[in-house]
Motif scaffolding. Structure first.
Motif, PDB file in Angstrom:
ATOM      1  N   GLY A 113       6.663 -32.630 -27.078  1.00  0.00           N
ATOM      2  CA  GLY A 113       7.906 -33.077 -26.465  1.00  0.00           C
ATOM      3  C   GLY A 113       9.054 -32.125 -26.723  1.00  0.00           C
ATOM      4  N   ARG A 114       9.142 -31.629 -27.950  1.00  0.00           N
ATOM      5  CA  ARG A 114      10.191 -30.653 -28.260  1.00  0.00           C
ATOM      6  C   ARG A 114       9.995 -29.370 -27.450  1.00  0.00           C
ATOM      7  NH1 ARG A 114      13.217 -31.892 -33.053  1.00  0.00           N
ATOM      8  NH2 ARG A 114      13.183 -34.175 -33.137  1.00  0.00           N
ATOM      9  N   LEU A 115       8.757 -28.927 -27.337  1.00  0.00           N
ATOM     10  CA  LEU A 115       8.475 -27.706 -26.582  1.00  0.00           C
ATOM     11  C   LEU A 115       8.887 -27.861 -25.119  1.00  0.00           C
ATOM     12  CD1 LEU A 115       4.977 -26.790 -28.066  1.00  0.00           C
ATOM     13  CD2 LEU A 115       7.119 -25.567 -28.442  1.00  0.00           C
ATOM     14  N   VAL A 116       8.562 -29.010 -24.529  1.00  0.00           N
ATOM     15  CA  VAL A 116       8.936 -29.267 -23.143  1.00  0.00           C
ATOM     16  C   VAL A 116      10.454 -29.285 -23.001  1.00  0.00           C
ATOM     17  CG1 VAL A 116       8.873 -30.959 -21.277  1.00  0.00           C
ATOM     18  CG2 VAL A 116       6.800 -30.471 -22.583  1.00  0.00           C
ATOM     19  N   ALA A 117      11.122 -29.957 -23.928  1.00  0.00           N
ATOM     20  CA  ALA A 117      12.584 -30.044 -23.878  1.00  0.00           C
ATOM     21  C   ALA A 117      13.238 -28.672 -23.994  1.00  0.00           C
ATOM     22  CB  ALA A 117      13.087 -30.964 -24.988  1.00  0.00           C
ATOM     23  N   LEU A 118      12.567 -27.763 -24.687  1.00  0.00           N
ATOM     24  CA  LEU A 118      13.099 -26.411 -24.860  1.00  0.00           C
ATOM     25  C   LEU A 118      12.665 -25.466 -23.744  1.00  0.00           C
ATOM     26  CD1 LEU A 118      12.561 -26.104 -28.723  1.00  0.00           C
ATOM     27  CD2 LEU A 118      14.760 -26.248 -27.529  1.00  0.00           C
ATOM     28  N   GLY A 119      11.985 -26.000 -22.725  1.00  0.00           N
ATOM     29  CA  GLY A 119      11.620 -25.204 -21.558  1.00  0.00           C
ATOM     30  C   GLY A 119      10.387 -24.351 -21.726  1.00  0.00           C
ATOM     31  N   ALA A 120       9.480 -24.738 -22.646  1.00  0.00           N
ATOM     32  CA  ALA A 120       8.305 -23.907 -22.922  1.00  0.00           C
ATOM     33  C   ALA A 120       7.176 -24.086 -21.924  1.00  0.00           C
ATOM     34  CB  ALA A 120       7.785 -24.203 -24.327  1.00  0.00           C
ATOM     35  N   SER A 121       7.180 -25.167 -21.133  1.00  0.00           N
ATOM     36  CA  SER A 121       6.079 -25.420 -20.196  1.00  0.00           C
ATOM     37  C   SER A 121       5.872 -24.229 -19.265  1.00  0.00           C
ATOM     38  CB  SER A 121       6.363 -26.675 -19.380  1.00  0.00           C
ATOM     39  OG  SER A 121       6.393 -27.814 -20.202  1.00  0.00           O
ATOM     40  N   GLY A 122       4.632 -23.773 -19.185  1.00  0.00           N
ATOM     41  CA  GLY A 122       4.314 -22.635 -18.341  1.00  0.00           C
ATOM     42  C   GLY A 122       4.565 -21.297 -18.986  1.00  0.00           C
TER      43      GLY A 122
ATOM     44  N   ALA B 281      12.017 -21.551 -32.675  1.00  0.00           N
ATOM     45  CA  ALA B 281      12.950 -20.428 -32.610  1.00  0.00           C
ATOM     46  C   ALA B 281      12.839 -19.733 -31.261  1.00  0.00           C
ATOM     47  CB  ALA B 281      12.664 -19.449 -33.741  1.00  0.00           C
ATOM     48  N   ARG B 282      13.989 -19.464 -30.667  1.00  0.00           N
ATOM     49  CA  ARG B 282      14.007 -18.775 -29.382  1.00  0.00           C
ATOM     50  C   ARG B 282      14.050 -17.270 -29.606  1.00  0.00           C
ATOM     51  NH1 ARG B 282      14.557 -21.405 -24.939  1.00  0.00           N
ATOM     52  NH2 ARG B 282      15.724 -23.163 -25.820  1.00  0.00           N
ATOM     53  N   VAL B 283      13.378 -16.543 -28.722  1.00  0.00           N
ATOM     54  CA  VAL B 283      13.331 -15.089 -28.798  1.00  0.00           C
ATOM     55  C   VAL B 283      14.486 -14.518 -27.993  1.00  0.00           C
ATOM     56  CG1 VAL B 283      11.961 -13.025 -28.323  1.00  0.00           C
ATOM     57  CG2 VAL B 283      10.824 -15.139 -29.035  1.00  0.00           C
ATOM     58  N   ALA B 284      15.292 -13.703 -28.638  1.00  0.00           N
ATOM     59  CA  ALA B 284      16.416 -13.079 -27.944  1.00  0.00           C
ATOM     60  C   ALA B 284      15.910 -12.066 -26.918  1.00  0.00           C
ATOM     61  CB  ALA B 284      17.326 -12.385 -28.959  1.00  0.00           C
ATOM     62  N   ASP B 285      16.437 -12.163 -25.701  1.00  0.00           N
ATOM     63  CA  ASP B 285      16.080 -11.210 -24.631  1.00  0.00           C
ATOM     64  C   ASP B 285      14.577 -11.095 -24.445  1.00  0.00           C
ATOM     65  OD1 ASP B 285      18.832 -10.564 -24.316  1.00  0.00           O
ATOM     66  OD2 ASP B 285      18.679  -9.170 -25.996  1.00  0.00           O
ATOM     67  N   ALA B 286      13.892 -12.236 -24.375  1.00  0.00           N
ATOM     68  CA  ALA B 286      12.446 -12.243 -24.194  1.00  0.00           C
ATOM     69  C   ALA B 286      12.057 -11.572 -22.884  1.00  0.00           C
ATOM     70  CB  ALA B 286      11.917 -13.667 -24.220  1.00  0.00           C
ATOM     71  N   ALA B 287      11.012 -10.760 -22.936  1.00  0.00           N
ATOM     72  CA  ALA B 287      10.522 -10.085 -21.736  1.00  0.00           C
ATOM     73  C   ALA B 287       9.775 -11.074 -20.848  1.00  0.00           C
ATOM     74  CB  ALA B 287       9.609  -8.927 -22.126  1.00  0.00           C
ATOM     75  N   GLU B 288       9.708 -10.761 -19.570  1.00  0.00           N
ATOM     76  CA  GLU B 288       8.946 -11.589 -18.647  1.00  0.00           C
ATOM     77  C   GLU B 288       7.453 -11.405 -18.910  1.00  0.00           C
ATOM     78  OE1 GLU B 288       9.744 -13.801 -16.257  1.00  0.00           O
ATOM     79  OE2 GLU B 288      11.805 -13.698 -16.987  1.00  0.00           O
ATOM     80  N   PRO B 289       6.670 -12.512 -18.943  1.00  0.00           N
ATOM     81  CA  PRO B 289       5.222 -12.381 -19.136  1.00  0.00           C
ATOM     82  C   PRO B 289       4.600 -11.550 -18.027  1.00  0.00           C
ATOM     83  CG  PRO B 289       5.925 -14.659 -19.384  1.00  0.00           C
ATOM     84  CD  PRO B 289       7.092 -13.907 -18.830  1.00  0.00           C
ATOM     85  N   THR B 290       3.586 -10.773 -18.389  1.00  0.00           N
ATOM     86  CA  THR B 290       2.884  -9.960 -17.398  1.00  0.00           C
ATOM     87  C   THR B 290       1.393 -10.238 -17.465  1.00  0.00           C
ATOM     88  OG1 THR B 290       2.655  -8.149 -18.983  1.00  0.00           O
ATOM     89  CG2 THR B 290       4.585  -8.106 -17.540  1.00  0.00           C
ATOM     90  N   GLY B 291       0.688  -9.915 -16.401  1.00  0.00           N
ATOM     91  CA  GLY B 291      -0.766  -9.999 -16.399  1.00  0.00           C
ATOM     92  C   GLY B 291      -1.336 -11.386 -16.311  1.00  0.00           C
ATOM     93  N   ALA B 292      -0.567 -12.357 -15.778  1.00  0.00           N
ATOM     94  CA  ALA B 292      -1.067 -13.737 -15.745  1.00  0.00           C
ATOM     95  C   ALA B 292      -1.041 -14.342 -14.351  1.00  0.00           C
ATOM     96  CB  ALA B 292      -0.242 -14.601 -16.693  1.00  0.00           C
ATOM     97  N   GLU B 293      -0.760 -13.522 -13.349  1.00  0.00           N
ATOM     98  CA  GLU B 293      -0.643 -14.053 -12.014  1.00  0.00           C
ATOM     99  C   GLU B 293      -1.922 -14.740 -11.563  1.00  0.00           C
ATOM    100  OE1 GLU B 293       0.029 -11.025 -12.933  1.00  0.00           O
ATOM    101  OE2 GLU B 293       2.207 -10.864 -12.752  1.00  0.00           O
ATOM    102  N   GLY B 294      -1.808 -16.013 -11.180  1.00  0.00           N
ATOM    103  CA  GLY B 294      -2.948 -16.755 -10.654  1.00  0.00           C
ATOM    104  C   GLY B 294      -3.915 -17.259 -11.710  1.00  0.00           C
TER     105      GLY B 294
END
Length: 451
Positions: A54-63, A139-152
């Motif tokens: 629930g905390r993870l979802v609230a912090l926007g971690a889904s996906g 803990a949130r990561v400052a300036d987190a990079a966009e995930p790569t290599g996961a399309e589809g």
């Protein structure tokens, strides 16, 4: 951990979690996790998982991709389940790794949020704590990079293995990559509901997921060892006896070490029914043969697979211990997998043809390690090889050609061990006047002394 939040995780559960949820509904008061005197029932485990998810979802971690940076504990088990339950991708960030390696893995994967114990997270640069539940912080990561290599892809987790470029390489695993070996393992296992399985593998090793979801999916209990027990065979064997563990997943070298302290093994004191080894070639020593003779109700299984495929093959040794060959077969493919093994002449598996090696359950690319001594100004050239004769004596050794008379092997070794995880850190640094070469100019590793 605190009670669940109102923010609910996604309702659709991946197969491995659906199997655990079924066990929660059927046997809510059965033991699920035992760790350092703490016992969680299936209902308590599920409630704690819901709170974290629930905390993870609230912090926007889904996906997104969530780093796991926890010490060995029940909290680690809860976090693994919670990340998947929140619809996120688990990225183990081993607390024993050097900070620069962790930062590379975090940024390379595109981790946006890290869940971990307060102490380790506090030593991890670039994180800002945004929430907490007891000893666990988010803990949130400052300036987190966009995930790569996961399309589809329907990703479940990302684990890192040694890379030939000198940097660790992330391997992407989808949910079906996790579900297939877990479902198969439950089907063929001698253990089941109410049995206890050791949680031995570090979070960075994909076997941890096989341990966790096989035990919980069949209605068993996980027994978590601490770091001292994991590293000290006598303490580990004492834990196995004290907690009456029924199943072990172990790198073969660990089993070899355990056998040294198992002279008193008996079915009454050690109700082991299943020992599964992986990662390194199985060798039937007299110690292993004697241990298996003393535990006639315990089967020994050789499992094999790369990080990219998790488990690929398995071979259960027959009941007649005396008939066991010194080097057992790697067996046949697990259900849902196809294996093709051949060489240029048509066919017996003997090992890898590239430079990768296996040590204490980890696949290691020496080139990754060699980039460090080769970057030292006092080093002209360096190569890392797997050395040692007996399985338990194997270690990594760096052969170094110094660039001047001031080279200090002890200082160089200390520098390497300070920058590398323990399992890939050389034990020795040997001086060499030059490195042997093949006709094509490559380093001829086969002629370097490994004794």
């Amino acid at each position: 951990m605190a009670a669940p939040l109102d923010t609910a995780p996604p309702t659709a559960l991946p197969p491995v979690l659906a199997r655990v949820a079924e066990r929660v509904a059927r046997h809510p008061h059965a033991e699920a996790v035992r760790a350092e005197g703490r016992v969680l029932t299936y209902r308590e485990l599920w409630d704690e998982t819901e709170a974290v998810a629930g905390r993870l979802v609230a912090l926007g971690a889904s996906g997104g991709r969530v780093g796991l940076h926890l010490e060995r504990s029940a909290d680690l088990v809860v976090a693994i389940l919670a990340v998947l339950r929140a619809g996120a991708v688990a990225v183990p960030l081993d607390v024993s790794y050097p900070a620069d390696r962790l930062v590379y893995m975090r940024d390379n994967t595109g981790v946006g949020l890290v869940i971990g114990h307060r102490g380790p997270v506090g030593r991890f640069a670039g994180l800002s704590v945004v929430d907490e539940l007891g000893d666990v912080v988010f803990a949130r990561v400052a300036d987190a990079a966009e995930p790569t290599g996961a399309e589809g892809l329907d990703l479940a987790y990302v684990v890192y293995t040694s890379g030939s470029t000198g940097l660790p390489k992330g391997v992407l695993h989808e949910h079906h990559n996790l579900e297939n070996p877990v479902a198969w393992q439950i089907e063929v296992s001698r253990c089941g509901e109410g049995d206890r399985a050791l949680q031995f593998a570090p979070a960075s090793f994909d076997v941890v997921l096989q341990e966790v979801f096989t035990a919980l999916g069949e209605g068993g209990a996980l027994v978590c060892c601490d770091e001292d027990e994991r590293l000290e065979p006598q303490l580990l064997w004492d834990l196995v006896e004290r907690e009456r563990v029924n199943r072990l997943f172990l790198p073969f070298v660990v089993l070899q070490s355990l056998a040294l302290f198992a002279e008193d093994a008996s079915p009454r004191a050690h109700p082991l029914r299943e020992v599964l080894t992986t990662a390194e070639q199985m060798q039937i020593s007299e110690r292993i043969r004697a241990l298996s003779t003393r535990l006639p109700d315990c089967r020994l299984v050789n499992q094999w697979g790369t990080t990219e495929t998790h488990v690929s093959t398995w071979h259960e040794l027959p009941e007649d211990v005396a008939s066991w060959p010194v080097l057992p077969s790697i067996g046949r493919a697990v259900r849902g997998s196809a294996v093709r093994v051949c060489d240029d002449a048509g066919l017996e598996y003997q090992g890898r043809r590239d430079t990768q090696v296996k040590l204490r359950g980890f696949r290691i690319e020496p080139g990754e390690i060699e980039t460090l001594p080769n970057s030292m100004p006092e080093v002209s050239a360096a190569v890392v090889v797997l050395a040692g004769g007996a399985t338990e004596d194997r270690h990594l050794r760096a052969h170094v050609v110094p660039s001047g008379a001031d080279f200090d092997p002890a200082a160089a070794l200390a520098a390497l061990r300070g920058r590398l995880p323990e399992h890939v850190a050389p034990r020795k640094v040997e001086l060499a006047e030059s490195l042997p070469r093949t006709p094509s100019g490559k380093v001829d590793r086969r002629t370097i002394s490994t004794r």
